[in-house]
Design an enzyme around this catalytic site. Structure first.
Site, short mmCIF file in Angstrom:
data_model
loop_
_atom_site.label_atom_id
_atom_site.label_comp_id
_atom_site.label_asym_id
_atom_site.label_seq_id
_atom_site.Cartn_x
_atom_site.Cartn_y
_atom_site.Cartn_z
N ARG A 1 -2.38 -7.91 10.42
CA ARG A 1 -2.57 -6.17 9.89
C ARG A 1 -3.89 -5.77 10.65
NH1 ARG A 1 -5.98 -6.60 3.95
NH2 ARG A 1 -5.71 -4.30 4.31
N ARG A 2 -3.95 -4.31 10.75
CA ARG A 2 -5.02 -3.86 11.27
C ARG A 2 -5.12 -3.91 12.67
NH1 ARG A 2 -9.62 -4.66 6.35
NH2 ARG A 2 -8.91 -2.78 5.23
N HIS B 1 -11.09 -4.97 -7.05
CA HIS B 1 -9.71 -5.33 -7.54
C HIS B 1 -9.61 -4.32 -8.84
CE1 HIS B 1 -6.36 -7.19 -8.62
NE2 HIS B 1 -6.58 -6.96 -9.81
FE1 HAS Z 1 -2.76 -6.60 -4.90
C1 HAS Z 1 -4.14 -7.30 -2.19
C2 HAS Z 1 -3.02 -9.97 -6.19
C3 HAS Z 1 -1.68 -6.15 -8.27
C4 HAS Z 1 -3.05 -3.42 -4.32
N1 HAS Z 1 -3.58 -5.60 -3.70
C5 HAS Z 1 -4.04 -6.34 -2.47
C6 HAS Z 1 -4.43 -5.00 -1.76
C7 HAS Z 1 -4.02 -3.86 -2.43
C8 HAS Z 1 -3.74 -4.15 -3.57
C9 HAS Z 1 -4.37 -2.49 -1.93
O1 HAS Z 1 -4.58 -12.49 -5.29
C10 HAS Z 1 -5.06 -5.10 -0.27
C11 HAS Z 1 -6.52 -4.83 -0.33
C12 HAS Z 1 -6.88 -5.05 1.15
O2 HAS Z 1 -7.06 -4.07 1.92
O3 HAS Z 1 -7.32 -6.44 1.75
N2 HAS Z 1 -2.25 -7.88 -6.86
C13 HAS Z 1 -2.50 -9.08 -7.08
C14 HAS Z 1 -1.88 -9.69 -8.23
C15 HAS Z 1 -1.41 -8.62 -8.81
C16 HAS Z 1 -1.73 -7.30 -7.91
C17 HAS Z 1 -1.71 -10.96 -8.84
N3 HAS Z 1 -2.30 -4.84 -6.24
C18 HAS Z 1 -1.85 -5.00 -7.53
C19 HAS Z 1 -1.74 -3.57 -7.72
C20 HAS Z 1 -2.22 -2.64 -6.78
C21 HAS Z 1 -2.50 -3.89 -5.81
C22 HAS Z 1 -1.24 -2.99 -9.19
C23 HAS Z 1 -2.34 -1.21 -6.77
C24 HAS Z 1 -1.93 -0.59 -7.44
N4 HAS Z 1 -3.34 -8.48 -4.22
C25 HAS Z 1 -3.49 -9.74 -4.89
C26 HAS Z 1 -4.34 -10.25 -3.82
C27 HAS Z 1 -4.61 -9.67 -3.01
C28 HAS Z 1 -3.94 -8.39 -2.94
C29 HAS Z 1 -4.52 -11.93 -4.19
C30 HAS Z 1 -5.42 -10.31 -1.58
C31 HAS Z 1 -4.45 -10.70 -0.64
C32 HAS Z 1 -5.29 -11.21 0.73
O4 HAS Z 1 -5.38 -12.28 0.99
O5 HAS Z 1 -6.11 -10.14 1.39
C33 HAS Z 1 -0.80 -8.46 -10.15
O6 HAS Z 1 -1.42 -7.37 -11.05
C34 HAS Z 1 0.57 -7.96 -10.20
C35 HAS Z 1 1.23 -8.06 -11.61
C36 HAS Z 1 2.47 -7.23 -11.58
C37 HAS Z 1 3.72 -8.02 -11.91
C38 HAS Z 1 5.08 -7.39 -11.95
C39 HAS Z 1 5.63 -7.04 -13.18
C40 HAS Z 1 6.93 -6.24 -13.09
C41 HAS Z 1 7.06 -5.09 -13.51
C42 HAS Z 1 8.41 -4.22 -13.42
C43 HAS Z 1 9.67 -5.11 -13.39
C44 HAS Z 1 10.75 -4.17 -13.22
C45 HAS Z 1 11.89 -4.66 -13.37
C46 HAS Z 1 13.05 -3.97 -12.97
C47 HAS Z 1 12.17 -6.10 -14.05
C48 HAS Z 1 3.78 -9.63 -12.32
C49 HAS Z 1 5.86 -4.18 -14.03
C50 HAS Z 1 14.29 -4.88 -12.35
C51 HAS Z 1 14.02 -4.73 -10.72
C52 HAS Z 1 13.54 -5.39 -9.52
C53 HAS Z 1 14.20 -5.34 -8.59
C54 HAS Z 1 12.26 -6.20 -10.01
CU CU Z 2 -6.95 -7.78 -6.00
#
Ligand code: HAS
Ligand code: CU
Length: 544
Positions: free
Chosen positions: A434-435, A221
């Site tokens: 997946r996979r 993570h």
């Molecule tokens: Fe994740 C699985 C939860 C962030 C990468 N994640 C993965 C895997 C990868 C990955 C590679 O809770 C797969 C691993 C595997 O092979 O099994 N992830 C999260 C959460 C966040 C999160 C809560 N992940 C990332 C980031 C990654 C990444 C960053 C790579 C760089 N993830 C999980 C969970 C799994 C998971 C479980 C396991 C699932 C499972 O069951 O296997 C948070 O950090 C995300 C926070 C971000 C936000 C977004 C904020 C918004 C922004 C821009 C807004 C833009 C606007 C413009 C408003 C809350 C910064 C307007 C336009 C629009 C259209 C929106």
């Molecule tokens: Cu994670």
């Protein structure tokens, strides 16, 4: 702040060029997969992937694109930028040693994968076994990056001693955060490799699957924030610079980085919510901390959007027309903005993944694949590449040969990723795994029709993404050969108008690292105590 950065620049040129080569190789694997995964797509035989090659390709795809590129690109980018911001050199000896170790490691791991004897995927779950060179190579690559981190930390500490009372410039603030998170991430990885994976691979030692997996996600993570943080840094550093305004809230940006330091690591169990054998209490605790670590991304969303609005209005935009006043025609700005928008959607799906109940629906389905291509894949193929376009002039002395193609690249990716990820999200909600290669089965039961058109559509998205990746590689190498124009400037302005604000609490790295360690101990001591006190159930390794 001028100086001579020959050694740093050579390091950066080598690692960044190598990253683009890896993008080509990993991208080819990706294209082969996404097409082969689509049910009933008839392919010419030379494009057909067998089950065995499928897992080798998938391993190469994950390891080259998501593990190797970030390590090489981020160290190179830091070697370029940090000396220019701080006005200090990095120690040349450490840079050379680090480069040697990282290359030796990458070549060993790549050989192990390409030989077909390490099809363990980038998560290398034990008791699945790879060739020893895979683990040795990975360990050497990581240790090499530690040597680089040591050079960077020493450089910063020297600067700190000489500049008491000055605020750390935001670019270095973000890069320091990146490397602190990297150390948090890789300590458990090294433990897993030394304790479980190498003995398993070298001597056939038995391993406990759950224990090895828990060490893996303890690393896995924070790894994702290592990928992300240089891009968050670039949003905070480049977007205001290109718009000619200051960050909406400099202080909030720093608070966000500190939150990444304290909460990136104690959350690995959110990848193991369906694993039996870990108490629900510990899982809930880590889900709670996951929501804490999602907050700095939300703070960033607010801060960057407000900065964009200020910049758009300063350029004559109104209540909504500030959106149109962004420099959408600049490839570097476009790349960073596309990364920001796509990460917004990918991040929100992350919050869904982290829901204890919702995770049951999406775990191990193509939904997760949608999630991580909107996060990490976009960061690599659009975010790192955007910065690389700028470096073509300032680091390589060449400039961008085809600025219009460079501009088309992030937008093409945006189209591709929207098609790909939304198709995979829908397929995942319908339970598509997946996979897996041949989900239509050889004469097996019929599959839900929802899987068919969604995965086929996903292949279309994947083809568009591959075209965008190919464009990035083409623009990069053709520009190196022919030279072109400068599209932006990442190096700091020689005479910054205002200093960086100094907040003693936010410059107290020791304090925040201590808080991070306490949280890690609170999250993981009970988890491991439970595993070890119950007794492990080691099994013999499997694999070639
Ligand atoms: Fe994740 C699985 C939860 C962030 C990468 N994640 C993965 C895997 C990868 C990955 C590679 O809770 C797969 C691993 C595997 O092979 O099994 N992830 C999260 C959460 C966040 C999160 C809560 N992940 C990332 C980031 C990654 C990444 C960053 C790579 C760089 N993830 C999980 C969970 C799994 C998971 C479980 C396991 C699932 C499972 O069951 O296997 C948070 O950090 C995300 C926070 C971000 C936000 C977004 C904020 C918004 C922004 C821009 C807004 C833009 C606007 C413009 C408003 C809350 C910064 C307007 C336009 C629009 C259209 C929106
Ligand atoms: Cu994670």
């Amino acid at each position: 702040m001028t100086g001579s950065y020959g050694v740093e620049d050579r390091f950066a040129r080598i690692t960044i060029t190598f990253s683009v080569l890896l993008l080509l190789l990993g991208g080819i694997f990706g294209l082969a997969q996404v097409i082969n995964r689509a049910p009933y797509f008839e392919l010419p035989s030379f494009l057909e992937v067998s089950p065995k090659t499928y897992y080798t390709f998938l391993t190469g795809h994950g390891v080259f694109l998501a593990v190797a590129i970030p390590i090489f690109w981020i160290t190179g980018f830091t070697a370029y930028l940090a000396p220019r911001v701080l006005g200090k050199n990095l120690r040349g000896g450490l840079l050379r040693l680090s480069l040697l170790m990282m290359f030796a490691g990458a070549i060993m791991a790549a050989a192990a994968i390409l030989s077909g004897r390490s099809a363990v995927l980038y998560t290398f779950y034990a008791p699945l076994k790879a060739h020893p060179l895979f683990y040795l190579g990975a360990a050497l690559l990581v240790l090499g990056s530690w040597v680089f981190a040591a050079a960077f930390f020493l450089q910063y500490l020297e600067w700190r001693r000489e500049n008491r009372g000055r605020g750390t410039p935001i670019a270095v603030y973000g890069l320091l955060t990146t490397f602190i998170v990297w150390i948090e991430a890789t300590v458990p990885l090294v433990i897993d490799v030394l304790k479980n994976l190498l003995p398993m691979s070298l001597f056939g030692a038995k391993v406990d699957a759950l224990e090895a997996r828990t060490w893996f996600w303890f690393f896995g993570h924070p790894l994702v924030y290592f990928w992300l943080l240089p891009i968050v840094t670039l949003w905070y550093y480049m977007i205001p610079k290109m718009l000619g305004v200051r960050i909406f809230s400099e202080k909030m940006a720093r608070v966000a980085f500190i939150m990444f330091i304290i909460a990136s690591t104690p959350v690995g169990l959110h990848h193991q919510l369906v694993d039996p054998g870990v108490s629900a209490v510990y899982k809930y605790l880590q889900v709670l901390l996951t929501l804490v670590v999602a907050s700095p991304s939300l703070l960033t969303a607010f801060n960057i959007l407000a900065t964009m609005e200020m910049g758009g209005k300063a350029r004559g935009g109104g209540a909504l027309s500030w959106i149109l006043k962004q420099p959408w025609g600049n490839p570097v700005y476009a790349g960073l903005a596309v990364t920001f928008i796509v990460f917004g959607i990918g991040g929100l799906t992350g919050i869904i993944n982290a829901g204890y109940q919702l995770n049951l629906l999406v775990h191990n389905t193509t939904w997760i694949v949608g999630h991580f291509h909107m996060t990490v894949a976009t960061i690599v193929a659009v975010g790192y590449i955007a910065a690389t376009y700028s470096l073509l002039a300032e680091l390589f002395g060449k400039g961008v040969k085809w600025p219009r193609l460079a501009l088309a690249q992030p937008y093409l990716w945006l189209v591709g990723i929207l098609i790909f990820s939304f198709s995979y999200y829908i397929a995942g909600m319908e339970g598509a795994p997946r996979r897996m290669l041949n989900i239509e089965g050889a004469g097996g039961p019929p599959i839900p029709s929802e899987w068919i058109y969604t995965l086929q559509l996903g292949a279309v998205g994947g083809i568009v993404m591959s075209a965008s990746g190919a464009l990035a590689v083409l623009v990069f190498f053709y520009s190196l050969l022919r030279g072109g124009i400068a599209v932006a400037r990442i190096a700091p302005n020689p005479h910054p108008e205002e200093g960086d604000p100094y907040h003693p609490l936010l410059e107290n790295w020791r304090l925040w690292i201590a808080v991070a360690i306490v949280l890690i101990l609170v999250a993981y001591i009970p988890t491991f105590y439970e595993l070890y006190s119950r007794g492990l159930a080691p099994v013999s390794p499997v694999g070639v």
